[in-house]
Design a protein around this motif. Structure first.
Motif, PDB file in Angstrom:
ATOM      1  N   PRO A 138       1.034  -0.847  -0.326  1.00 15.74           N
ATOM      2  CA  PRO A 138      -0.009   0.285   0.051  1.00 15.74           C
ATOM      3  C   PRO A 138       0.636   0.880  -0.100  1.00 15.74           C
ATOM      4  N   TYR A 139       0.493   1.688  -1.050  1.00 11.69           N
ATOM      5  CA  TYR A 139       0.478   4.099  -0.908  1.00 11.69           C
ATOM      6  C   TYR A 139       0.784   4.515   0.487  1.00 11.69           C
ATOM      7  N   LEU A 140       1.494   4.859   1.479  1.00  8.78           N
ATOM      8  CA  LEU A 140       1.649   5.644   2.975  1.00  8.78           C
ATOM      9  C   LEU A 140       2.257   6.907   2.061  1.00  8.78           C
ATOM     10  N   PRO A 141       1.451   7.779   2.754  1.00 11.73           N
ATOM     11  CA  PRO A 141       1.535   9.521   2.627  1.00 11.73           C
ATOM     12  C   PRO A 141       3.346   9.806   3.001  1.00 11.73           C
ATOM     13  N   GLU A 142       3.566   9.291   3.081  1.00 12.45           N
ATOM     14  CA  GLU A 142       5.590   9.056   3.724  1.00 12.45           C
ATOM     15  C   GLU A 142       6.160   9.025   2.819  1.00 12.45           C
ATOM     16  N   TYR A 143       5.474   7.945   2.319  1.00  9.25           N
ATOM     17  CA  TYR A 143       6.105   7.904   0.971  1.00  9.25           C
ATOM     18  C   TYR A 143       7.082   8.528  -0.410  1.00  9.25           C
ATOM     19  N   GLY A 144       6.079   9.129   0.364  1.00  9.07           N
ATOM     20  CA  GLY A 144       5.737  10.614  -0.902  1.00  9.07           C
ATOM     21  C   GLY A 144       6.893  12.184  -0.464  1.00  9.07           C
ATOM     22  N   GLY A 145       7.178  12.438  -1.719  1.00 12.30           N
ATOM     23  CA  GLY A 145       8.080  13.581  -1.395  1.00 12.30           C
ATOM     24  C   GLY A 145       9.510  13.560  -2.278  1.00 12.30           C
ATOM     25  N   CYS A 146       9.967  14.736  -2.620  1.00  7.07           N
ATOM     26  CA  CYS A 146      11.714  14.516  -3.059  1.00  7.07           C
ATOM     27  C   CYS A 146      12.165  13.895  -1.716  1.00  7.07           C
ATOM     28  N   LYS A 147      12.623  12.750  -2.483  1.00  4.44           N
ATOM     29  CA  LYS A 147      13.084  12.227  -1.213  1.00  4.44           C
ATOM     30  C   LYS A 147      13.375  10.791  -1.693  1.00  4.44           C
ATOM     31  N   SER A 148      15.135  10.715  -1.857  1.00  2.00           N
ATOM     32  CA  SER A 148      16.015   9.738  -2.663  1.00  2.00           C
ATOM     33  C   SER A 148      15.788   8.048  -2.218  1.00  2.00           C
ATOM     34  N   TRP A 149      15.535   8.542  -0.607  1.00  2.00           N
ATOM     35  CA  TRP A 149      15.523   6.889  -0.115  1.00  2.00           C
ATOM     36  C   TRP A 149      14.586   7.151   1.275  1.00  2.00           C
ATOM     37  N   ILE A 150      13.662   5.971   1.195  1.00  3.96           N
ATOM     38  CA  ILE A 150      12.863   5.497   1.987  1.00  3.96           C
ATOM     39  C   ILE A 150      12.476   4.180   2.611  1.00  3.96           C
ATOM     40  N   GLN A 151      11.843   4.009   4.375  1.00  2.00           N
ATOM     41  CA  GLN A 151      11.904   2.811   4.877  1.00  2.00           C
ATOM     42  C   GLN A 151      10.597   2.762   4.273  1.00  2.00           C
ATOM     43  N   LEU A 152      10.630   0.959   4.170  1.00  2.00           N
ATOM     44  CA  LEU A 152       8.705   0.778   3.867  1.00  2.00           C
ATOM     45  C   LEU A 152       8.293   0.382   5.309  1.00  2.00           C
ATOM     46  N   ASP A 153       7.401   0.539   5.265  1.00  2.00           N
ATOM     47  CA  ASP A 153       6.692  -0.039   6.359  1.00  2.00           C
ATOM     48  C   ASP A 153       6.484  -1.243   6.818  1.00  2.00           C
ATOM     49  N   GLU A 154       7.157  -2.507   5.768  1.00  2.00           N
ATOM     50  CA  GLU A 154       7.633  -3.715   5.581  1.00  2.00           C
ATOM     51  C   GLU A 154       8.293  -4.603   5.413  1.00  2.00           C
ATOM     52  N   THR A 155       8.905  -5.120   5.915  1.00  2.00           N
ATOM     53  CA  THR A 155      10.157  -6.486   5.089  1.00  2.00           C
ATOM     54  C   THR A 155       9.858  -6.911   3.877  1.00  2.00           C
ATOM     55  N   ILE A 156      10.808  -6.761   2.766  1.00  2.00           N
ATOM     56  CA  ILE A 156      10.574  -7.346   1.462  1.00  2.00           C
ATOM     57  C   ILE A 156      11.612  -8.655   1.963  1.00  2.00           C
TER      58      ILE A 156
END
Length: 196
Positions: free
Chosen positions: A144-162
């Motif tokens: 699922p898309y989460l708001p914290e994934y948005g914005g002009c940034k290169s690196w994010i942490q997903l809410d779940e482990t893959i």
């Protein structure tokens, strides 16, 4: 080699597709507006590839890739994000010389306009050439898309482990190593020259 992760690198969806298909091993980065300390940094060298859509610009891509981009309105995002690959960032070259970047044109998906635009933006900062050893996941995940994934940034942490186990390389070892050698020959030791 990691077996699970939640660290992700955001990149245009068309570039992620090209990496997964073995069409390129290269990304060109200056960093998003919200980068730490105002400049691009590699935070993790083993990352999931997170496709983005909002800032894709067909006119900055080679024709064969431009046709794959569907324009979206500002702020648009999909309900779910396809996570189909991860990558090991094997090489990082900070480059300021436009001649070197232009010589790398056969190795990536962008056109001369993108190169010129990226070099001029924050001109005193280098353009980072990243080489990625991409692996396609054995099971594509839709998260699922989460708001914290948005914005002009290169690196994010997903809410779940893959889970990365069973992932297959997009290119053979020999093909990847050959491409890396060709790119290193072009960049040489000139990438240490400071930007002016």
């Amino acid at each position: 080699m990691v077996t699970t992760t939640f660290h992700a690198l955001k990149e245009w969806a068309v570039a992620v597709t090209a990496l997964e298909a073995g069409k390129t091993i290269m990304l060109l980065r200056k960093g998003g507006i919200h980068e730490r300390n105002g400049r691009f940094q590699v935070v993790h060298d083993e990352v999931l590839l997170y496709p983005t859509y909002e800032h894709q610009q067909p006119f900055l891509l080679k024709p064969e890739y431009a046709d794959l981009v569907y324009p979206v309105t500002p702020g648009w995002h999909p309900q779910t994000i396809r996570i189909g690959s991860w990558a090991k960032i094997t090489d990082i070259f900070p480059v300021c010389d436009e001649l070197i970047v232009n010589a790398l044109l056969p190795f990536h998906i962008w056109n001369e306009h993108f190169i010129s635009d990226r070099l001029k933006w924050k001109a005193r900062q280098p353009l980072y050439i990243l080489l990625l050893r991409t692996y396609n996941l054995s099971h594509v995940r839709e998260i699922p898309y989460l708001p914290e994934y948005g914005g002009c940034k290169s690196w994010i942490q997903l809410d779940e482990t893959i889970n990365l186990q069973g992932a297959e390389p997009a290119l053979s070892d020999s093909t990847y190593n050959q491409l890396v050698a060709e790119i290193r020959d072009i960049v040489g030791d000139k990438f240490y020259a400071p930007c002016v």
